[in-house]
Write an enzyme that holds these catalytic residues in place. Structure first.
Site, PDB file in Angstrom:
ATOM      1  N   ASP A 214      -2.906  -2.293  -2.484  1.00 36.36           N
ATOM      2  CA  ASP A 214      -1.562  -2.196  -1.845  1.00 36.36           C
ATOM      3  C   ASP A 214      -0.346  -2.652  -2.640  1.00 36.36           C
ATOM      4  OD1 ASP A 214       0.213  -1.463   0.538  1.00 36.36           O
ATOM      5  OD2 ASP A 214       0.027  -3.451   0.995  1.00 36.36           O
TER       6      ASP A 214
ATOM      7  N   GLU B 290       6.791   4.926  -1.341  1.00 34.80           N
ATOM      8  CA  GLU B 290       7.736   4.901  -0.554  1.00 34.80           C
ATOM      9  C   GLU B 290       8.980   5.066  -1.364  1.00 34.80           C
ATOM     10  OE1 GLU B 290       7.759   1.128   1.318  1.00 34.80           O
ATOM     11  OE2 GLU B 290       8.175  -0.106  -0.466  1.00 34.80           O
TER      12      GLU B 290
ATOM     13  N   HIS C  53       4.803   0.495   7.292  1.00 29.65           N
ATOM     14  CA  HIS C  53       4.657  -1.115   6.856  1.00 29.65           C
ATOM     15  C   HIS C  53       5.242  -2.080   7.635  1.00 29.65           C
ATOM     16  CE1 HIS C  53       4.054   0.363   2.265  1.00 29.65           C
ATOM     17  NE2 HIS C  53       3.203   1.183   3.073  1.00 29.65           N
TER      18      HIS C  53
END
Length: 286
Positions: free
Chosen positions: A84, A136, A211
């Site tokens: 991540d 993102e 998120h």
């Protein structure tokens, strides 16, 4: 059972109009709790290791990754490993051999053009290794030299038109969208922009990721999944459970020195938090 892949779990969630939960893990107790919580409700789950967690472990990925793989392979539910918020290419290049099936490549701090170019290069490499990749956008609009804005800063929102172009040009498999959640929230008071989520879901043909979900109330999470969110990242909620359990244990036993006592109650508290989150995201089971 053998490791599954994040892509497979997300694809399954999209088809079922549910969401797969991806929990950030820092210690072995986190790993054990996530799997135990998932087993208790018979749900698949993703174990998520962030670049910050790797830094905490002295920059070494393999110790925690290998522990996670070992626990996942003995789990009674499908488990995948996800790396991540990776900003370091050196860390990205370790993902496949360490057992990860997916990576969230984070270049959102960069202006749009640089984010796109850097992400495209990461996607090309990741796809050649068989990895599923998430990214993102870190700006509102992001054009005309506008400076980067953290994707989860208050007020940050993903622009649907920009998101459509970014997904098409980068080749990412999923996009994390900014719709009102914020990382590291310790209160569940976030209000999501569901109208924007509807526009993003209509504009994009890749799964959407939320998120900062620890700060999102139950009804907001349920509505977000109904609106198209297919992967939900949760981290702080586990740390709140862990820390609260340790504090209570030591307050009642100020002379305690054996960590097994307070780590046991911490693991149990995280297990309950995992099970609760999974019931919210997929109340009918997977």
């Amino acid at each position: 059972m053998p490791l599954t892949t994040t892509g497979e779990l997300v694809t399954r969630a999209v088809a079922a109009r549910s969401a797969v939960a991806s929990f950030n893990v820092i210690t072995l107790e986190h790993v054990e709790a996530v799997i135990a919580g998932a087993e208790s409700v018979h749900a698949p789950v993703v174990l998520q290791v962030s670049e910050n967690a790797v830094k905490f472990r002295g920059g070494r990925l393999l110790p925690l990754a290998r522990a996670a793989v070992a626990e996942a392979e003995r789990a009674a539910v499908p488990v995948a490993l996800h790396l991540d918020h990776v900003q370091s290419d050196a860390l990205l290049y370790q993902a496949a051999e360490a057992g990860f099936s997916s990576v969230m490549y984070d270049a959102a701090r960069l202006p749009y053009a640089q984010n796109l170019a850097t992400t495209r290069a990461a996607v090309d490499w990741a796809h050649a290794q068989g990895l599923w990749i998430e990214a993102e956008l870190g700006q509102i609009g992001g054009k005309n030299g506008r400076p980067p804005l953290d994707a989860h800063a208050p007020g940050a929102r993903t622009d649907p038109d920009e998101a459509r172009a970014f997904v098409a040009d980068s080749g990412v498999d999923a996009l994390a969208v900014a719709i009102g959640s914020t990382h590291a929230m310790t209160t569940r008071t976030a209000t999501l922009d569901h109208a924007l989520l509807k526009r993003l879901s209509a504009a994009l043909d890749v799964p959407l990721v939320l998120h900062g979900s620890s700060g999102v109330p139950d009804d907001e999470l349920t509505a977000a999944v109904a609106g198209g969110i297919a992967k939900v990242n949760i981290g702080t909620a586990l740390n709140i459970a862990l820390t609260g359990a340790v504090r209570d244990f030591l307050a009642e036993r100020p002379d305690a020195v054996d960590p097994r006592g307070y780590l046991t109650v911490a693991r149990e508290a995280m297990t309950r938090a995992v099970a609760r989150a999974l019931r919210i995201l997929d109340p009918c089971g997977s």
